[in-house]
Structures are given as structure tokens and as C-alpha cells.
Design a protein around this motif. Sequence first.
Motif, PDB file in Angstrom:
ATOM      1  N   UNK A 296      94.393  69.410  68.535  1.00  0.00           N
ATOM      2  CA  UNK A 296      93.496  70.424  67.981  1.00  0.00           C
ATOM      3  C   UNK A 296      93.393  71.635  68.898  1.00  0.00           C
ATOM      4  N   UNK A 297      93.273  71.385  70.202  1.00  0.00           N
ATOM      5  CA  UNK A 297      93.174  72.489  71.158  1.00  0.00           C
ATOM      6  C   UNK A 297      94.483  73.264  71.228  1.00  0.00           C
ATOM      7  N   UNK A 298      95.606  72.552  71.149  1.00  0.00           N
ATOM      8  CA  UNK A 298      96.912  73.207  71.200  1.00  0.00           C
ATOM      9  C   UNK A 298      97.099  74.123  69.987  1.00  0.00           C
ATOM     10  N   UNK A 299      96.711  73.647  68.811  1.00  0.00           N
ATOM     11  CA  UNK A 299      96.815  74.471  67.613  1.00  0.00           C
ATOM     12  C   UNK A 299      95.920  75.699  67.721  1.00  0.00           C
ATOM     13  N   UNK A 300      94.732  75.533  68.324  1.00  0.00           N
ATOM     14  CA  UNK A 300      93.817  76.656  68.510  1.00  0.00           C
ATOM     15  C   UNK A 300      94.413  77.682  69.475  1.00  0.00           C
ATOM     16  N   UNK A 301      95.098  77.189  70.518  1.00  0.00           N
ATOM     17  CA  UNK A 301      95.741  78.088  71.481  1.00  0.00           C
ATOM     18  C   UNK A 301      96.850  78.881  70.806  1.00  0.00           C
ATOM     19  N   UNK A 302      97.619  78.226  69.952  1.00  0.00           N
ATOM     20  CA  UNK A 302      98.675  78.915  69.213  1.00  0.00           C
ATOM     21  C   UNK A 302      98.075  79.961  68.279  1.00  0.00           C
ATOM     22  N   UNK A 303      96.996  79.605  67.600  1.00  0.00           N
ATOM     23  CA  UNK A 303      96.332  80.536  66.678  1.00  0.00           C
ATOM     24  C   UNK A 303      95.870  81.797  67.407  1.00  0.00           C
ATOM     25  N   UNK A 304      95.307  81.621  68.603  1.00  0.00           N
ATOM     26  CA  UNK A 304      94.798  82.758  69.371  1.00  0.00           C
ATOM     27  C   UNK A 304      95.919  83.672  69.858  1.00  0.00           C
ATOM     28  N   UNK A 305      97.111  83.096  70.048  1.00  0.00           N
ATOM     29  CA  UNK A 305      98.231  83.841  70.613  1.00  0.00           C
ATOM     30  C   UNK A 305      99.163  84.399  69.548  1.00  0.00           C
ATOM     31  N   UNK A 306      99.150  83.859  68.342  1.00  0.00           N
ATOM     32  CA  UNK A 306     100.077  84.279  67.287  1.00  0.00           C
ATOM     33  C   UNK A 306     100.114  85.793  67.041  1.00  0.00           C
TER      34      UNK A 306
END
Length: 358
Positions: A296-306
Motif C-alpha cells: 500500500x505504501x509503495x503504491x502511494x509512493x508511485x502515485x505521488x511520483x507519477x
Amino acid sequence: MRPNPIGRPAAAALAAVLLLPLAACANDAATTTHGAAAPAGRQVDGPKVKIMVGGLDKVIYLPAMLTQRLGFFADAGVNVELMSEPAGVNATTALLAGDVQGAVGFYDHTIDLQAKGKIVESVVQFSQAPGEVELVSTKQADAIKSGADFKGKKLGVTSIGSSTDFLTKYLAVKNGTAVSEFSPIAVGAGQTFIAALQQGSIDGGMTTDPTVANVLDKGLGKILYDMRTPEGSREALGGLYPSSSLYMNTDWVEKNKDTTQKLTNAFVKTLKWMSTHSPEEIAAKMPADYAQGGAEQYAAAIKATLPMFTTDGVMPADGPKTVLAVLAAFHPDVKGKEGTIDLSRTYTTEFVGKAVTG
């Protein structure tokens, strides 16, 4: 131009000397070992290319591993061996030494190298923003509101002379704080950055995801400058700041246009795929051990960086000028040479313009 008849050990030594002032691209330390190769993708009847990445598990360099995981290198007819170093400068050293044909790291290396007489160009521009975040310790959040408050503070950077070092100094000077009025501290990234923040060795610092997500989750720091988006880049740096890219020796590109086009086709296909899939779908394609803080945290990190990524691999029109202005403010090899740097030779749109992604 023909390459000089110099042996590989000597070339590697020369490359290391050339890159000393531009120590490391500013990002999280990779979990992979130095020079480690990722598992090979599906093999096809086509050319073989080695690409060194300045940290395969960094979100800002995500397109490299994702392209392999999606099978797009094979679809394009090229066999790619992805290798990993913890910093972009090491990837550049390997490129100059001839150990690899391509490097994935910050675009700013192409400007730095031209100032030193080496012509390297971005072939596919992954990003239009740095992907960097200036964090401040939770304990210092009330005292540090902008770069004007850097005076007397200890600020973490990947290493002295790194891209994080340059950007931190730029943020300070832009806000009226002289470089001599604060202390940049080399703390690496990832767990070493987090430990320095926890122990109070630094009052804040610059890093990327997934480290940013980990710091925020632990309540150790707060965001001061968020350069993961085009808007954040413009606000902090005065324009778009293209960073992560595939860059190659111009001489090699000219002699291997068909192979370069195949690589470009694969990477542009990935960038387009990323723009039409959710962070969770992207995360699911990546190696499980990249999600150190959980899925979940990894997906959130990707979302913030996309938002930092381009969808077509094209260099932002005014991006190179912003990067040159930042480097010229502090970099000893670039300052004063702005008029002699030919930005048109630091990138090419020839291949992305003809990219076949179907």
C-alpha cells in the motif's frame, strides 16, 4: 569522431576523474549491490545492450525495470541487461568506460560532461521534474519554513557535489541564504537518510520516494519543497527540471541507430502504459522486494511520483535551460561556461519522434 585507443581500466579511471564534481544523482540508495544485474527478460533474435541504472528500485527510475517486467524490450526486438548502481554518477562512469551502452540517471550529467568535452545525450526523457522532496525534521518544522531559514542548519544530501547538493544550494541562494551559511551533510539515502533524521544528525534533507513515504509514515519529517510534480518544479526552481532519462554516448547512438530506435520504442511504450494504469497496477508489476514499506505504501509512493513522468519521452522545451541555470549557479565546471554549452547536443528527439509503440 573515433574513440581514443585507450584501455578499459584507463578509461574507467578517466571517467571517475571526470565525474568527481558531480558525485551522485540525488536519489534513494538502491538495495541492489554494486554492478548487480537484474534477472534477464525474454530473449529474442536481436541486438544485446547493457544499461546501468542509478538504482533499479528507485521510483524515479521505475521505467527501466517496468519495461523489462512488461516484456517491452523483447517486443521491440532488443535484448537488454539491466544493471544497478546506487547512484547515477556510477552509471555514468560505467557508460564512459564502455562497460555499458546506456545509462539511466539524471539528465544534468549530459550538461556537466559537455563542459568537460564529452558529448552524451538524453535519448528518452523519462521525467519533466526532479522527483525530489526537501523534507524537514518534525522537530524543526516550525523553524524552517523556506530556504530563507536554512541558515545555521544541517541539511542532508546524497553526497557533496550530488544533484541533491546542487538543488539544496539553489533553494538556499534563491531564498537569500548564502551557501556558506548552512551545512550540507552527506547522509546517503534510504535507511541512512532516515537514521540521520531520527538521530538529529540533520535538520532536514532532500530525497525521493520510497524514502519520502517512509519518513512521512514514521512521522519523522514534513515536506518543505515538493518537486515530484511539474507545478512543484516550477515553484521551487523556476521551470521544469528534466531529470531521469536514458542517456548514451552520442557517437554510439550515431553508429547504432536501429538499436537505439528499438530501445526508444520500448521505453516510450512503457511511459504510455504508465499513463493509462493505476499506481496499484504499476506496483503489482514490479519486484515484490521493492515495496519495503508494504504494498500500500509503495503504491502511494508511485502515485505521488507519477506526475514527474512524461508520457512520450520528449524533452520539455524549456527544461534544459532550467537545468543549466541551476548547475551554473554552483557547479565549478559549468559556472561561467553557460554561453559555450550547446544544449541542443545534450538531448535528441530523433528517436522518440519516430517511436513505434504498437
